[in-house]
Design a protein around this motif. Structure first.
Motif, PDB file in Angstrom:
ATOM      1  N   PRO A 180       0.810  -1.235   0.000  1.00  0.00           N
ATOM      2  CA  PRO A 180       0.000   0.000   0.000  1.00  0.00           C
ATOM      3  C   PRO A 180       0.835   1.273   0.000  1.00  0.00           C
ATOM      4  O   PRO A 180       0.478   2.263  -0.646  1.00  0.00           O
ATOM      5  CB  PRO A 180      -0.838  -0.134   1.277  1.00  0.00           C
ATOM      6  CG  PRO A 180      -0.964  -1.604   1.484  1.00  0.00           C
ATOM      7  CD  PRO A 180       0.369  -2.159   1.075  1.00  0.00           C
ATOM      8  N   GLU A 181       1.962   1.265   0.699  1.00  0.00           N
ATOM      9  CA  GLU A 181       2.815   2.455   0.777  1.00  0.00           C
ATOM     10  C   GLU A 181       3.897   2.467  -0.299  1.00  0.00           C
ATOM     11  O   GLU A 181       4.272   3.518  -0.804  1.00  0.00           O
ATOM     12  CB  GLU A 181       3.463   2.557   2.161  1.00  0.00           C
ATOM     13  CG  GLU A 181       4.236   3.841   2.382  1.00  0.00           C
ATOM     14  CD  GLU A 181       4.694   4.017   3.830  1.00  0.00           C
ATOM     15  OE1 GLU A 181       5.608   4.843   4.059  1.00  0.00           O
ATOM     16  OE2 GLU A 181       4.148   3.344   4.732  1.00  0.00           O
ATOM     17  N   PHE A 182       4.386   1.289  -0.664  1.00  0.00           N
ATOM     18  CA  PHE A 182       5.463   1.169  -1.660  1.00  0.00           C
ATOM     19  C   PHE A 182       5.053   0.165  -2.736  1.00  0.00           C
ATOM     20  O   PHE A 182       5.541  -0.969  -2.777  1.00  0.00           O
ATOM     21  CB  PHE A 182       6.772   0.733  -0.986  1.00  0.00           C
ATOM     22  CG  PHE A 182       7.322   1.720   0.001  1.00  0.00           C
ATOM     23  CD1 PHE A 182       8.102   2.789  -0.427  1.00  0.00           C
ATOM     24  CD2 PHE A 182       7.047   1.587   1.359  1.00  0.00           C
ATOM     25  CE1 PHE A 182       8.611   3.706   0.484  1.00  0.00           C
ATOM     26  CE2 PHE A 182       7.548   2.500   2.278  1.00  0.00           C
ATOM     27  CZ  PHE A 182       8.331   3.572   1.835  1.00  0.00           C
ATOM     28  N   PRO A 183       4.140   0.551  -3.622  1.00  0.00           N
ATOM     29  CA  PRO A 183       3.596  -0.390  -4.611  1.00  0.00           C
ATOM     30  C   PRO A 183       4.628  -0.917  -5.602  1.00  0.00           C
ATOM     31  O   PRO A 183       4.413  -1.989  -6.192  1.00  0.00           O
ATOM     32  CB  PRO A 183       2.510   0.432  -5.325  1.00  0.00           C
ATOM     33  CG  PRO A 183       2.894   1.870  -5.089  1.00  0.00           C
ATOM     34  CD  PRO A 183       3.524   1.889  -3.736  1.00  0.00           C
ATOM     35  N   ASP A 184       5.714  -0.199  -5.802  1.00  0.00           N
ATOM     36  CA  ASP A 184       6.732  -0.645  -6.760  1.00  0.00           C
ATOM     37  C   ASP A 184       7.802  -1.534  -6.128  1.00  0.00           C
ATOM     38  O   ASP A 184       8.680  -2.024  -6.841  1.00  0.00           O
ATOM     39  CB  ASP A 184       7.406   0.572  -7.416  1.00  0.00           C
ATOM     40  CG  ASP A 184       6.438   1.374  -8.270  1.00  0.00           C
ATOM     41  OD1 ASP A 184       5.518   0.768  -8.845  1.00  0.00           O
ATOM     42  OD2 ASP A 184       6.598   2.607  -8.344  1.00  0.00           O
ATOM     43  N   PHE A 185       7.746  -1.724  -4.827  1.00  0.00           N
ATOM     44  CA  PHE A 185       8.707  -2.591  -4.151  1.00  0.00           C
ATOM     45  C   PHE A 185       8.474  -4.033  -4.587  1.00  0.00           C
ATOM     46  O   PHE A 185       7.352  -4.542  -4.564  1.00  0.00           O
ATOM     47  CB  PHE A 185       8.535  -2.465  -2.636  1.00  0.00           C
ATOM     48  CG  PHE A 185       9.546  -3.232  -1.826  1.00  0.00           C
ATOM     49  CD1 PHE A 185      10.858  -2.812  -1.750  1.00  0.00           C
ATOM     50  CD2 PHE A 185       9.163  -4.371  -1.132  1.00  0.00           C
ATOM     51  CE1 PHE A 185      11.792  -3.514  -0.991  1.00  0.00           C
ATOM     52  CE2 PHE A 185      10.084  -5.075  -0.372  1.00  0.00           C
ATOM     53  CZ  PHE A 185      11.402  -4.653  -0.304  1.00  0.00           C
ATOM     54  N   LYS A 186       9.537  -4.727  -5.014  1.00  0.00           N
ATOM     55  CA  LYS A 186       9.416  -6.078  -5.551  1.00  0.00           C
ATOM     56  C   LYS A 186       9.486  -7.112  -4.427  1.00  0.00           C
ATOM     57  O   LYS A 186      10.442  -7.121  -3.648  1.00  0.00           O
ATOM     58  CB  LYS A 186      10.543  -6.363  -6.543  1.00  0.00           C
ATOM     59  CG  LYS A 186      10.635  -5.374  -7.701  1.00  0.00           C
ATOM     60  CD  LYS A 186       9.455  -5.491  -8.634  1.00  0.00           C
ATOM     61  CE  LYS A 186       9.642  -4.609  -9.864  1.00  0.00           C
ATOM     62  NZ  LYS A 186       8.480  -4.659 -10.763  1.00  0.00           N
TER      63      LYS A 186
END
Length: 297
Positions: A180-186
């Motif tokens: 939710p806070e870091f949608p691009d984190f893999k």
């Protein structure tokens, strides 16, 4: 759905336990031809724990030159000596890799506060993208979702997480807290049979060892998700579930992945770092049976 399959490549040695350059070239060509989304060298399956730092640097140079931007290249840079971890991380980034992967310190279990402090220091010193690597069966503890969130709020260069656990409970909690806070984190799973569950839960795919052997099936799995092809997703899941038996042929599983590559016709060798074994005749018969059942030979 967006997803990726990255291969944690085995390290091919010659009979003297030195890097086998020709076999490594053959392996990388096999993986790239198979369509994987990236290659990770010097991971757990790559026997990073038994390779001297100068040989690691040689392997990094070799991989950068041979892969030549044809797919993403990640490098495991972990060492029990944090100074060596930082040195190798800087070296890999200078050579032009796409990111480094760092497992947390092993042998003694650490508190989550110590884990956070460790990655604070590595991230501060690393000049490139950093992927966290949690493998509780080897370190004795995980990297908690809360610590991960704390680290992301402090370090823009922490971009991903490999979660090597048998089930999905921990990975699912990571996804729920982080995305939710870091949608691009893999967020990747570390076991091949968790790939589909990972993607359906909102994760980003897998960094799994079976893709050394069947990169074409793993890349087809990625395509099936992109195409919303449920039948293909299910078919490949069953194929991977069958091939997971390779991990149980012997301990540790690394030599058996190498021998399976040879049985498939890939021109590599199955020497490993001492004292890892070589597959015996009975184990080779087990591998052949698994591969015949899966339609590989």
């Amino acid at each position: 759905m967006k997803c990726e399959y990255i291969t944690p490549a085995v390290t091919i040695f010659d009979e003297n336990r030195k890097l086998d350059i020709e076999s490594l070239h053959n392996l990388y060509d096999h993986l790239i031809k198979g369509g994987v989304d990236g290659i990770l060298i010097l991971g757990s399956i790559g026997e990073f724990f038994a390779i001297p730092i100068e040989s690691k640097k040689e392997l990094i140079r070799l991989a950068v030159k041979k892969i030549s931007r044809r797919t993403k290249l990640l490098v495991g840079t972990a060492s029990m000596d944090i100074n060596e971890t930082i040195e190798l991380s800087k070296y890999a980034c200078e050579q032009g890799v796409d990111g480094i992967v760092v497992i947390s310190p092993y042998y003694f279990g650490l508190s989550q506060q110590s884990v956070e402090e460790y990655y604070d220091k590595v991230a501060d010193e690393c000049p490139g993208d950093l992927y966290l690597y949690s493998f509780p069966d080897r370190t004795g503890y995980d990297i908690s979702p809360n610590v991960t969130l704390n680290l992301l709020r402090k370090h823009k260069n922490i971009v991903g997480y490999k979660d090597t656990i048998p089930g999905m409970d921990h990975t699912r909690e990571l996804i729920k807290l982080i995305k939710p806070e870091f949608p691009d984190f893999k967020i990747y799973s570390g076991f091949d049979d968790n790939f589909a569950h990972n993607v359906m839960s909102g994760g980003d795919g897998c960094i799994g060892g079976l893709s050394n052997l069947v990169p074409e099936a793993c890349s087809a799995w990625v395509k099936a998700f992109k195409d919303n092809d449920l039948k293909m997703i299910s078919d490949i899941q069953r194929k991977i579930d069958c091939l997971m038996d390779i991990y149980q042929v012997g301990k540790p599983f690394v030599p058996y992945i190498k021998r399976a590559l040879m049985l498939k016709g890939i021109s590599v060798k199955d020497y490993c770092s001492f004292p890892l074994p070589m597959a015996n005749e009975q184990e080779i018969l087990k591998l052949k049976a698994i591969m015949e059942k899966s339609g590989l030979i």
